[in-house]
Design an enzyme around this catalytic site. Structure first.
Site, PDB file in Angstrom:
ATOM      1  N   ARG A  59       1.229   7.855  -5.689  1.00 34.06           N
ATOM      2  CA  ARG A  59       2.073   6.939  -5.369  1.00 34.06           C
ATOM      3  C   ARG A  59       2.942   6.611  -6.477  1.00 34.06           C
ATOM      4  O   ARG A  59       2.634   6.666  -7.850  1.00 34.06           O
ATOM      5  CB  ARG A  59       1.027   5.774  -5.177  1.00 34.06           C
ATOM      6  CG  ARG A  59       0.358   5.616  -3.937  1.00 34.06           C
ATOM      7  CD  ARG A  59      -0.942   4.662  -3.839  1.00 34.06           C
ATOM      8  NE  ARG A  59      -0.604   3.538  -4.456  1.00 34.06           N
ATOM      9  CZ  ARG A  59      -1.342   2.314  -4.409  1.00 34.06           C
ATOM     10  NH1 ARG A  59      -2.638   2.435  -3.781  1.00 34.06           N
ATOM     11  NH2 ARG A  59      -1.065   1.267  -4.847  1.00 34.06           N
ATOM     12  N   LYS A 119     -11.489  -0.107  -5.510  1.00 38.46           N
ATOM     13  CA  LYS A 119     -11.710  -0.697  -4.417  1.00 38.46           C
ATOM     14  C   LYS A 119     -11.748  -0.057  -2.987  1.00 38.46           C
ATOM     15  O   LYS A 119     -12.614  -0.131  -2.204  1.00 38.46           O
ATOM     16  CB  LYS A 119     -10.714  -1.906  -4.200  1.00 38.46           C
ATOM     17  CG  LYS A 119     -10.825  -2.912  -5.397  1.00 38.46           C
ATOM     18  CD  LYS A 119      -9.664  -4.003  -5.096  1.00 38.46           C
ATOM     19  CE  LYS A 119      -8.251  -3.486  -5.089  1.00 38.46           C
ATOM     20  NZ  LYS A 119      -7.702  -3.506  -6.321  1.00 38.46           N
ATOM     21  N   ARG A 163       1.459  -3.908 -13.027  1.00 36.29           N
ATOM     22  CA  ARG A 163       0.534  -4.485 -11.989  1.00 36.29           C
ATOM     23  C   ARG A 163      -0.915  -5.126 -12.668  1.00 36.29           C
ATOM     24  O   ARG A 163      -1.230  -6.014 -12.028  1.00 36.29           O
ATOM     25  CB  ARG A 163       0.094  -3.167 -11.045  1.00 36.29           C
ATOM     26  CG  ARG A 163       1.260  -2.766 -10.360  1.00 36.29           C
ATOM     27  CD  ARG A 163       0.825  -1.433  -9.423  1.00 36.29           C
ATOM     28  NE  ARG A 163      -0.123  -1.468  -8.838  1.00 36.29           N
ATOM     29  CZ  ARG A 163      -0.838  -0.242  -8.341  1.00 36.29           C
ATOM     30  NH1 ARG A 163      -0.600   0.834  -8.724  1.00 36.29           N
ATOM     31  NH2 ARG A 163      -1.897  -0.526  -7.540  1.00 36.29           N
ATOM     32  N   ARG A 217      -4.603 -11.918  -2.683  1.00 34.21           N
ATOM     33  CA  ARG A 217      -4.368 -11.466  -4.099  1.00 34.21           C
ATOM     34  C   ARG A 217      -3.839 -12.826  -4.817  1.00 34.21           C
ATOM     35  O   ARG A 217      -3.608 -12.446  -6.167  1.00 34.21           O
ATOM     36  CB  ARG A 217      -2.837 -10.544  -3.899  1.00 34.21           C
ATOM     37  CG  ARG A 217      -2.543  -9.624  -4.437  1.00 34.21           C
ATOM     38  CD  ARG A 217      -3.589  -8.292  -4.702  1.00 34.21           C
ATOM     39  NE  ARG A 217      -2.841  -7.096  -5.141  1.00 34.21           N
ATOM     40  CZ  ARG A 217      -2.916  -5.729  -4.458  1.00 34.21           C
ATOM     41  NH1 ARG A 217      -3.287  -5.986  -3.360  1.00 34.21           N
ATOM     42  NH2 ARG A 217      -2.143  -4.965  -5.001  1.00 34.21           N
ATOM     43  N   ARG A 241      -5.083   9.377  -9.507  1.00 35.36           N
ATOM     44  CA  ARG A 241      -5.332   9.130  -8.110  1.00 35.36           C
ATOM     45  C   ARG A 241      -4.085   9.946  -7.235  1.00 35.36           C
ATOM     46  O   ARG A 241      -3.151  10.057  -7.453  1.00 35.36           O
ATOM     47  CB  ARG A 241      -5.053   7.662  -7.917  1.00 35.36           C
ATOM     48  CG  ARG A 241      -5.015   7.092  -6.489  1.00 35.36           C
ATOM     49  CD  ARG A 241      -5.511   5.931  -6.584  1.00 35.36           C
ATOM     50  NE  ARG A 241      -4.659   4.835  -6.849  1.00 35.36           N
ATOM     51  CZ  ARG A 241      -4.819   3.756  -6.909  1.00 35.36           C
ATOM     52  NH1 ARG A 241      -6.134   3.186  -6.477  1.00 35.36           N
ATOM     53  NH2 ARG A 241      -4.009   2.872  -7.417  1.00 35.36           N
TER      54      ARG A 241
HETATM   55  P1  AMP Z   1      -2.538  -1.872  -3.232  1.00 33.10           P
HETATM   56  O1  AMP Z   1      -2.689  -0.605  -2.637  1.00 33.10           O
HETATM   57  O2  AMP Z   1      -3.764  -2.962  -2.746  1.00 33.10           O
HETATM   58  O3  AMP Z   1      -2.739  -1.666  -4.686  1.00 33.10           O
HETATM   59  O4  AMP Z   1      -1.141  -2.576  -3.038  1.00 33.10           O
HETATM   60  C1  AMP Z   1       0.187  -1.911  -3.226  1.00 33.10           C
HETATM   61  C2  AMP Z   1       1.179  -2.976  -3.340  1.00 33.10           C
HETATM   62  O5  AMP Z   1       1.198  -3.495  -2.030  1.00 33.10           O
HETATM   63  C3  AMP Z   1       1.035  -3.832  -4.455  1.00 33.10           C
HETATM   64  O6  AMP Z   1       1.007  -3.623  -5.741  1.00 33.10           O
HETATM   65  C4  AMP Z   1       1.758  -5.067  -3.891  1.00 33.10           C
HETATM   66  O7  AMP Z   1       3.103  -4.724  -4.288  1.00 33.10           O
HETATM   67  C5  AMP Z   1       1.619  -4.922  -2.337  1.00 33.10           C
HETATM   68  N1  AMP Z   1       0.562  -5.740  -1.964  1.00 33.10           N
HETATM   69  C6  AMP Z   1      -0.429  -5.267  -1.193  1.00 33.10           C
HETATM   70  N2  AMP Z   1      -1.303  -6.402  -0.926  1.00 33.10           N
HETATM   71  C7  AMP Z   1      -0.867  -7.447  -1.145  1.00 33.10           C
HETATM   72  C8  AMP Z   1      -0.889  -8.969  -1.319  1.00 33.10           C
HETATM   73  N3  AMP Z   1      -2.140  -9.123  -0.538  1.00 33.10           N
HETATM   74  N4  AMP Z   1       0.198  -9.617  -1.705  1.00 33.10           N
HETATM   75  C9  AMP Z   1       1.195  -9.390  -2.327  1.00 33.10           C
HETATM   76  N5  AMP Z   1       1.558  -7.998  -2.397  1.00 33.10           N
HETATM   77  C10 AMP Z   1       0.619  -7.190  -1.943  1.00 33.10           C
END
Ligand code: AMP
Length: 215
Positions: A162, A15, A173, A90, A129
């Site tokens: 990460r 994404k 996840r 989400r 990554r």
């Molecule tokens: P991402 O970079 O989008 O994979 O987000 C990394 C982490 O941030 C996720 O695994 C969640 O712990 C948190 N996170 C990001 N966006 C959201 C969201 N919209 N709702 C809940 N947790 C989020």
């Protein structure tokens, strides 16, 4: 042409990469909730402190904390200028909240792009990554490496992996994606906004397919 776009897809489906291509091509700002959270954690702000443990364990941050963060983004955003949202919403309650913000301003989403890829391919990708903590740029080993190993092409920052990209956390996840986020595919299909893009294609084709969806 301004577009309000959401990118959906499991962790590691690309994404962020697609969002960065679209931002470059069209100029609408790319907003990643995950990146905004990692910045808050880095600053050790009250929001960052609330979110940290959830992020490190691959769990979703509770909605009330997410909505505080995203409401702040929304308040500062010119929704007429378009945006590319990655990582938010989400789950269905978050999507309903975003709909209410949009409705209150008399605007609507244009397209929801969902990246589709099988789990084993994604695990391979996520293991490679590397991201830049300084500017947020993401690289992919071996498909999209930086020019110099371990160093960000854009700002010279030192690339890191990460903590939530470790395999055990990644599986968690995925599970959460299936349970919480995948229902959004039908949510937006019912709104007539959904476009599916094959995330297995090489980066250029993936970006081109996403760009086509916006025309
Ligand atoms: P991402 O970079 O989008 O994979 O987000 C990394 C982490 O941030 C996720 O695994 C969640 O712990 C948190 N996170 C990001 N966006 C959201 C969201 N919209 N709702 C809940 N947790 C989020």
């Amino acid at each position: 042409m301004k577009r309000r776009v959401i990118l959906l897809g499991p962790p590691g489906s690309g994404k962020g990469t697609v969002a960065a291509c679209l931002e470059k091509q069209f100029g609408w700002p790319h907003v990643s909730s995950g990146y905004l959270f990692r910045q808050e954690v880095g600053k050790n702000s009250p929001l960052g402190q609330l979110a940290k443990t959830f992020i490190e364990n691959g769990k979703l941050v509770p909605d009330e904390v997410v909505l505080q963060l995203m409401e702040h983004w929304w308040d500062g955003t010119d929704s007429a200028a378009g945006f590319i949202l990655d990582g938010f919403p989400r789950n269905v309650p978050q999507a309903m909240k975003l709909d209410s913000w949009l409705t209150a301003r008399g605007v609507a989403l244009d397209v929801v792009i969902c990246l589709k890829a099988p789990e084993n391919e994604i695990i391979r990708r996520v293991a490679g990554r590397r991201s830049c903590p300084r500017c947020g740029r993401v690289f992919q080993i071996p498909d999209m490496p930086p020019h110099t190993e371990g160093i960000c092409d854009d700002c010279g920052g030192e690339l890191t992996q990460r903590a939530d990209d470790r395999e055990s956390v990644l599986r968690e996840r995925f599970e959460i994606y299936r349970r919480e986020t995948e229902p959004l595919v039908n949510y937006y299909r019912h709104q007539g906004k959904l476009v599916l893009v094959d995330a297995m294609q090489p980066v250029d084709q993936r970006c081109a397919a996403a760009a086509d969806a916006l025309k």
